[in-house]
Structure formats: C-alpha cells, structure tokens
Design a protein around this motif. Structure first.
Motif, PDB file in Angstrom:
ATOM      1  N   UNK A 215      11.852  -2.520   3.411  1.00 24.41           N
ATOM      2  CA  UNK A 215      12.085  -1.856   2.123  1.00 24.41           C
ATOM      3  C   UNK A 215      11.229  -2.439   1.016  1.00 24.41           C
ATOM      4  N   UNK A 216      10.533  -1.549   0.325  1.00 23.31           N
ATOM      5  CA  UNK A 216       9.827  -1.957  -0.868  1.00 23.31           C
ATOM      6  C   UNK A 216      10.894  -1.949  -1.963  1.00 23.31           C
ATOM      7  N   UNK A 217      10.983  -2.995  -2.779  1.00 21.81           N
ATOM      8  CA  UNK A 217      12.056  -2.996  -3.788  1.00 21.81           C
ATOM      9  C   UNK A 217      11.936  -1.840  -4.782  1.00 21.81           C
ATOM     10  N   UNK A 218      10.704  -1.357  -5.000  1.00 26.07           N
ATOM     11  CA  UNK A 218      10.542  -0.207  -5.880  1.00 26.07           C
ATOM     12  C   UNK A 218       9.443   0.679  -5.311  1.00 26.07           C
ATOM     13  N   UNK A 219       9.449   1.928  -5.728  1.00 23.68           N
ATOM     14  CA  UNK A 219       8.448   2.871  -5.247  1.00 23.68           C
ATOM     15  C   UNK A 219       8.127   3.846  -6.364  1.00 23.68           C
ATOM     16  N   UNK A 220       6.842   4.031  -6.634  1.00 26.14           N
ATOM     17  CA  UNK A 220       6.391   4.933  -7.683  1.00 26.14           C
ATOM     18  C   UNK A 220       5.723   6.144  -7.035  1.00 26.14           C
TER      19      UNK A 220
ATOM     20  N   UNK B 188       0.832  -1.204   0.000  1.00 21.25           N
ATOM     21  CA  UNK B 188       0.000   0.000   0.000  1.00 21.25           C
ATOM     22  C   UNK B 188       0.864   1.249   0.000  1.00 21.25           C
ATOM     23  N   UNK B 189       2.141   1.098   0.334  1.00 15.95           N
ATOM     24  CA  UNK B 189       2.971   2.299   0.386  1.00 15.95           C
ATOM     25  C   UNK B 189       4.015   2.333  -0.723  1.00 15.95           C
ATOM     26  N   UNK B 190       3.913   1.470  -1.725  1.00 16.21           N
ATOM     27  CA  UNK B 190       4.938   1.558  -2.764  1.00 16.21           C
ATOM     28  C   UNK B 190       4.459   2.213  -4.049  1.00 16.21           C
ATOM     29  N   UNK B 191       3.157   2.483  -4.165  1.00 17.83           N
ATOM     30  CA  UNK B 191       2.705   3.292  -5.300  1.00 17.83           C
ATOM     31  C   UNK B 191       1.858   4.429  -4.738  1.00 17.83           C
ATOM     32  N   UNK B 192       2.348   5.650  -4.837  1.00 20.64           N
ATOM     33  CA  UNK B 192       1.613   6.814  -4.336  1.00 20.64           C
ATOM     34  C   UNK B 192       1.067   7.577  -5.540  1.00 20.64           C
ATOM     35  N   UNK B 193      -0.258   7.459  -5.764  1.00 22.01           N
ATOM     36  CA  UNK B 193      -0.883   8.085  -6.936  1.00 22.01           C
ATOM     37  C   UNK B 193      -0.989   9.606  -6.799  1.00 22.01           C
ATOM     38  N   UNK B 194      -1.193  10.262  -7.922  1.00 21.76           N
ATOM     39  CA  UNK B 194      -1.304  11.716  -7.955  1.00 21.76           C
ATOM     40  C   UNK B 194      -2.419  12.187  -7.032  1.00 21.76           C
ATOM     41  N   UNK B 195      -2.111  13.183  -6.187  1.00 18.94           N
ATOM     42  CA  UNK B 195      -3.115  13.714  -5.274  1.00 18.94           C
ATOM     43  C   UNK B 195      -3.346  12.865  -4.040  1.00 18.94           C
ATOM     44  N   UNK B 196      -2.611  11.759  -3.897  1.00 20.19           N
ATOM     45  CA  UNK B 196      -2.894  10.825  -2.806  1.00 20.19           C
ATOM     46  C   UNK B 196      -1.869  10.816  -1.685  1.00 20.19           C
ATOM     47  N   UNK B 197      -0.827  11.663  -1.770  1.00 17.67           N
ATOM     48  CA  UNK B 197       0.262  11.538  -0.788  1.00 17.67           C
ATOM     49  C   UNK B 197      -0.239  11.726   0.646  1.00 17.67           C
TER      50      UNK B 197
ATOM     51  N   UNK C 220      10.590   5.448  -9.183  1.00 17.09           N
ATOM     52  CA  UNK C 220      10.064   6.028 -10.423  1.00 17.09           C
ATOM     53  C   UNK C 220       9.274   7.256  -9.971  1.00 17.09           C
ATOM     54  N   UNK C 221       9.733   8.431 -10.355  1.00 24.71           N
ATOM     55  CA  UNK C 221       9.185   9.675  -9.813  1.00 24.71           C
ATOM     56  C   UNK C 221       8.622  10.542 -10.928  1.00 24.71           C
ATOM     57  N   UNK C 222       7.335  10.827 -10.852  1.00 23.82           N
ATOM     58  CA  UNK C 222       6.719  11.745 -11.817  1.00 23.82           C
ATOM     59  C   UNK C 222       6.688  13.120 -11.169  1.00 23.82           C
TER      60      UNK C 222
END
Ligand SMILES: Nc1ncnc2c1ncn2[C@@H]1O[C@H](COP(=O)(O)OP(=O)(O)OP(=O)(O)O)[C@@H](O)[C@H]1O
Ligand SMILES: Nc1ncnc2c1ncn2[C@@H]1O[C@H](COP(=O)(O)OP(=O)(O)OP(=O)(O)O)[C@@H](O)[C@H]1O
Ligand SMILES: [Mg+2]
Ligand SMILES: [Mg+2]
Lengths: 164, 165, 164, 165
Positions: free
Chosen positions: B82-87, A136-145, B117-119
């Motif tokens: 540690x998460x191996x990757x983070x977006x 749940x903490x490895x993809x932070x979507x736009x506007x969701x931080x 991976x950083x937008x």
C-alpha cells in the motif's frame, strides 16, 4: 498520511493557498486551465522532483508564478507538504512532519524540514523505508494512466520492483 | 531476493486478476514473467481479455478498456504494497459512465488502505469523495481554492457557486 | 466526399456493417470497447496503412475478426470506402469511386478499385493530387490530438508541408 | 518553392491566431519559423497565450488548453488547404463543458469546407452532428451499428434505446 499542502508563488498560485486533505478521498475539480494539475506538480516538486520536464516546464524557474494580467511575477515559489506522523512512521519526534521547498528567481533553492533548512538528501533520507516518498505508482499524471501498458516489458519491471 | 520478488509478483498477479474481473464485470487477465529462467531481470507481459471477447494483444484494447486494465494493475500493486497516498489526475478521462461508476466503486474499496487525491471532471467520480475542492481563476491567471459541495457541481465538473473559499 | 464505409470481418465487425456518411458531421457514439475506433482503423487501412502498430495491432493479421464468445474467427477482413466523384475529382469515369481492401488469414491481400483487383500503387495514384488520401491532419486518432504540440519543431514541419 | 511555403505558412498563421482567439475567447498565439535563414528546412515553433495569462512555454498549458490550441492549429491548416474529410476520435476528451461548446461551434463553422466523422462521448459535441450512429456490442465481442437520435443519448454518450439498426 498527507495532512495539507500549502503553495505560494507556485505556478498559477500567486497567493498563499492551502489544501487540507481528507483521510479518505479528496477530489479537486474546476475548469480547464484553472490550476488543478499544478497542485499535482507542487506535490511532485516538494518530494524532490529535479526534472523541469516532469513538471511540464522548460526550466526549473518555470514553477515560479510569472505574472498575469494585473499581477506582477513572484520573486520565488514555495510549497509545503505536511504529513501526519502520529504513527511514528517518520524518524522524527513531532506528530507532524513538514517538508517545504523554495526556489528563488536567482536560482537559489532551499529544502525545509519542520521549517529548518536542510539538504535534499535529508528529505530523501526521511522518506527512506517509509514507502511515502513517491512510488512510481502513487502519482498518476494527466494523460499517463495507460503508461504501464504502453511501456515495454522491461520498463514496466521497474514499477513492479518498487511494489516489491 | 528472487524469492521476495516472486512472492510479491504472485500477490500482485492474484490481485490484478481479481480487480480486473471486478472492473470489467468478468473476463480474465494475467501478468507473466517473460523469462522464467531469468526472474530477476526479465520483463513483464500483461494479458487482458474483457468478458465475451477473445484473448488478443493489449494494444488492440479500446481507450476505455486500457484505462480500466491499467487501473486494475495499479490498484493490484497498492494491495501488495500500500502506498500511503495516491494522486490521480483525470484517470477517468476515457471512461464512459458505466465504467466511471465501476472505477469509483473500486476507489471507495481502497479508502481504508490508501488516501486519495483525485482530480476529475466527472461527477460520478466525485461520489467517492469525502471532501471536494474547487480550483478556479477569478482573477485572471491566478488560481484560488474554494470549498464546493457535491450539489454545486455539474455533470462534467462545472462549479455552480460563487461563494468565497 | 466520403459516401459510405462497409466493413466485414474487420476487427470487431464480424458481420457486414455499413455506415453512410452525411455531407456535414457524422457522429459515432457508444460505450467503451464497442468498436468506434475500429471504424477509424478501417478507414486508415483502406487508404493503405501498412503499419500494424498504427492500427494498434502487433501483426497485420490482427485486423481480421478473430472470434468471440459464440462466434468463430473470420477467414478474412474486408473494408470498402465509397467516395463521391460527381465533381470529377478522381481520375475515373464513374460518379462514385469505391476502394476496397481484403486480407486473408493466409496473409494474401488484395486492393480493389471499383471492384476490380488492383495494386496498392494504383490506389495511391488515384489519390495523387486530390488531397483526399489522408493528410497528416485529416485523421486524428484517439489520444493523439496534442501530438502536433508535443512533436519537436522539425517533425511538426512535416505536417505543415502537407498543408502547403 | 520557398515562396509557396512562406505564403502558405502565413495563411496558416493568420488562421491560427484567429481560431485560437475564437476558441479561447481572447488571448494570443503565433507560429514562428525557427530559422528565417533556412526557411525550407527549419522547424516550427508554436506560442500560445490564453486570455489573462502571460506568455510561457506551451508545455505548461493545461490538458484542456493544449487540446484547444491543437484544434486551432489543425483547423487553421484546413482553412489553408481544406481536407475533403476529417476524422476526429475523441478529440474532446480533456475539455470541460464550456470548451466543448466552443469546439462544437468551430466544428459547425467548418462544415461547408470539410466533411467530418466525429467519435465522441460528449453530448454537447453531438449538437454539431447531422447524423448520429451508435456502435454497440449486443452479441459479445461483435460490433453492430444502430441509428440513434439525439434525444436517445445521455450526457456522456450512453445510448438509451434498444431499437434495431
Ligand atoms: N509559472 C507560472 N506562473 C503562472 N501561471 C502558470 C505558471 N506555470 C503554469 N501556469 C499556468 O497554469 C495553467 C495550467 O494549469 P493546470 O495544468 O493546473 O490546469 P488544470 O486545472 O489541470 O486544467 P485541465 O482541466 O485542462 O487539465 C496554464 O494556463 C499555465 O499557463
Ligand atoms: N481482430 C479482432 N477481432 C475481434 N475483436 C477485435 C479485433 N481487434 C480488436 N478487437 C476488439 O475491438 C475492441 C476495441 O474497439 P474500439 O477500440 O473500436 O473501441 P471504442 O468503441 O473506440 O472504445 P473507447 O470508447 O473505449 O475508445 C477491443 O475490445 C478489441 O478486443
Ligand atoms: Mg490538468
Ligand atoms: Mg476508441
């Protein structure tokens, strides 16, 4: 961990497009509406996201490129994520693990593991115990931080338990 | 199982306090189990006190302060497991330049632990990048990828090149 | 329409602070956490907001300056908005209409109209028919600009009816 | 009463289409009553099609596109029933520079109709301002107001002066 992402017919990526990820920080930049968040959606989709809403759509078919001025809609969407497996993290012989997903206009869909058709369950099993299949903490979507702050203390707990 | 959770919770807690102080240049923070009697089910409270300010509800924090606090907590969890990757998609949207610099500095510290991976639209965040991809729509409605150099990007992420991929 | 805002003991504004509004565009700038959104909260509060949550607090007393390194908490919060009335928009004799609100630590609170203590109802009556007492679309809070798109079609309707 | 609502709805609709095209440099948009039989109670749908793109659900729009669409609708309502004042808090957070310029241009067009109080970190938005106030915290935790000149502000809103109020 992530070696590359290839998308084809996925949302605004009508043409086959590949991103090679650096082992450190890969930055994606560009104007509003160009497709940056669509790249994030592709990663979520490959990892098994079953919710159209989570991918900002109304229908799962919304991920298939549906045309633009001068381009006809695609017949299917495809996205493939290649993971490094040189440390043997995944229960697989190869030094690379490739997970792909396809969705056709008919609604038929496929999961691919090293280019062989498998079930979603096989993809989920592959990730089990590796810590690599989206926490749940490895993809932070736009506007969701801020979401972890806004969440009520119990919902927040769910995220903590993933880290435990 | 209660032991495991409490141990992890304590690790995250210590990391959170340290990262919060690093991101805010001081102040204090904590995470607290709502019910010490019901460790396996109770909720988790977050307290945060930016430097020079009094402790008050996190809802009163500013937009930028909330982002920095959330980043401290997220990265505290990475340190624990540690998460191996983070977006991260435009996590820096609410930050002023001084805070973007502090966020970028913390990103750089975590590069050995996690692949990112950083937008972003912020040039200062891009200083942490090893690789820069541009995503543009030359053909109406069709995204294309292009390689971009740091020097070819404007202050707020505009791409100043027309080279092919 | 808005001539000035004065805040005293309101959130991070421990000292009496005045903002004079231009007839065109007044921009407020500054670092994260400096107090810009607190200015917006002050305007909402004066116009009668009864929700602590809407002002980002847990309790209505959260709007009273509660101290900082080297500053003791305030005993009350006060904010005053001065409107231009040269067009006679408000049912009042004076060329200016001043609306103030005060909240004491005891929980006691007051509304002031041209410095006379009145009830909230009198403030609401003053605005009736003027179109000046906050329409759902005249204060857009931080992070809320997309709300009209996210809202379900029925909630959206409420905003349209205010504009009708 | 149904007549009044329908007339207002039509005015907002026409304004929305025009403002959308201005903010996007083209494209198309619409607002639609969900149930033409139940005009006094039915919900309202929004459609938006940026230039060169096909029509699809507004949920699929990007962060910046959603902001621009929302701004077009909000300002369309101002045109129909001008609010004497309007407070905008960091409405431009998700916008790239090109879009901030278009948003600032529309702000300037509405200055005669509505008085604006705009909180922003973006210098390009400040080009629309007649008056600039800085809010800072010299004394820990205490906000103070200062007058600021356009030349004293950095690209992302940093204040470069230490003059007193
Ligand atoms: N199925 C689809 N086919 C074609 N285009 C699509 C499809 N789904 C979404 N899009 C388009 O993708 C665009 C959104 O892309 P995305 O959200 O990735 O933008 P972004 O680069 O993140 O922009 P921002 O900086 O504003 O967040 C929208 O214009 C949308 O219309
Ligand atoms: N009752 C109070 N007493 C003192 N300080 C308070 C009070 N309530 C809120 N604050 C402080 O006000 C600060 C938030 O201010 P505000 O939200 O106006 O910041 P901002 O300038 O909008 O920043 P950003 O650019 O990050 O949005 C917080 O640090 C908070 O602790
Ligand atoms: Mg985006
Ligand atoms: Mg703010």
């Amino acid at each position: 961990m992530l070696k590359s992402l290839e998308v084809f017919g996925f949302k605004s990526f009508a043409d086959r497009t590949r991103f090679e990820f650096d082992s450190g920080v890969t930055c994606v930049v560009g104007p509003n509406g160009s497709g940056k968040s669509n790249v994030v959606d592709a990663i979520k989709w490959i990892l098994g996201d079953q919710s159209a809403k989570s991918l900002r759509g109304k229908d799962m078919l919304d991920v298939i490129f549906n045309g633009s001025a001068g381009r006809k809609p695609s017949g299917f969407a495809e996205a493939t994520l290649t993971f490094d497996n040189s440390t043997g993290l995944f229960p697989s012989e190869s030094t690379e693990v490739q997970i792909g997903r396809r969705l056709y206009r008919s609604g038929d869909s496929e999961y691919l593991l090293n280019q062989a058709v498998v079930r979603l369950k096989d993809v989920k099993d592959l990730f089990m115990g590796t810590g690599a299949g989206t926490a749940a903490y490895s993809i932070i979507e736009q506007g969701r931080v801020d979401q972890i702050l806004q969440a009520n203390p119990t919902t927040r707990r769910v995220v903590f338990e993933e880290a435990a | 199982s209660e032991r495991i959770f409490l141990d992890t919770f304590e690790v995250i807690r210590v990391n959170f306090i340290e990262l919060f102080r690093k991101l805010f240049g001081g102040g204090d923070a904590d995470i607290i189990l709502e019910d010490a009697e019901d460790v396996l089910d109770c909720g988790i409270d977050i307290v945060a006190r930016p430097p020079g300010k009094e402790l008050r509800s996190i809802s009163l924090l500013s937009g930028g302060e909330k982002t920095m606090t959330a980043v401290a907590l997220l990265f505290a969890m990475f340190k624990s497991k540690p998460s191996p990757y983070c977006v991260l998609d435009e996590v820096d949207a609410a930050l002023d330049d001084a805070n973007v610099d502090r966020y970028a500095a913390v990103l750089k510290e975590f590069v050995n632990m996690t692949q990112f991976v950083v937008i972003t639209h912020r040039k200062r965040t891009m200083t942490a990048a090893n690789v820069l991809y541009g995503v543009t729509m030359e053909q109406a409605g069709v995204s294309k990828r292009m390689s971009v150099r740091f020097e070819e990007v404007g202050e707020n992420g505009e791409i100043h090149t027309t080279r092919a991929a």
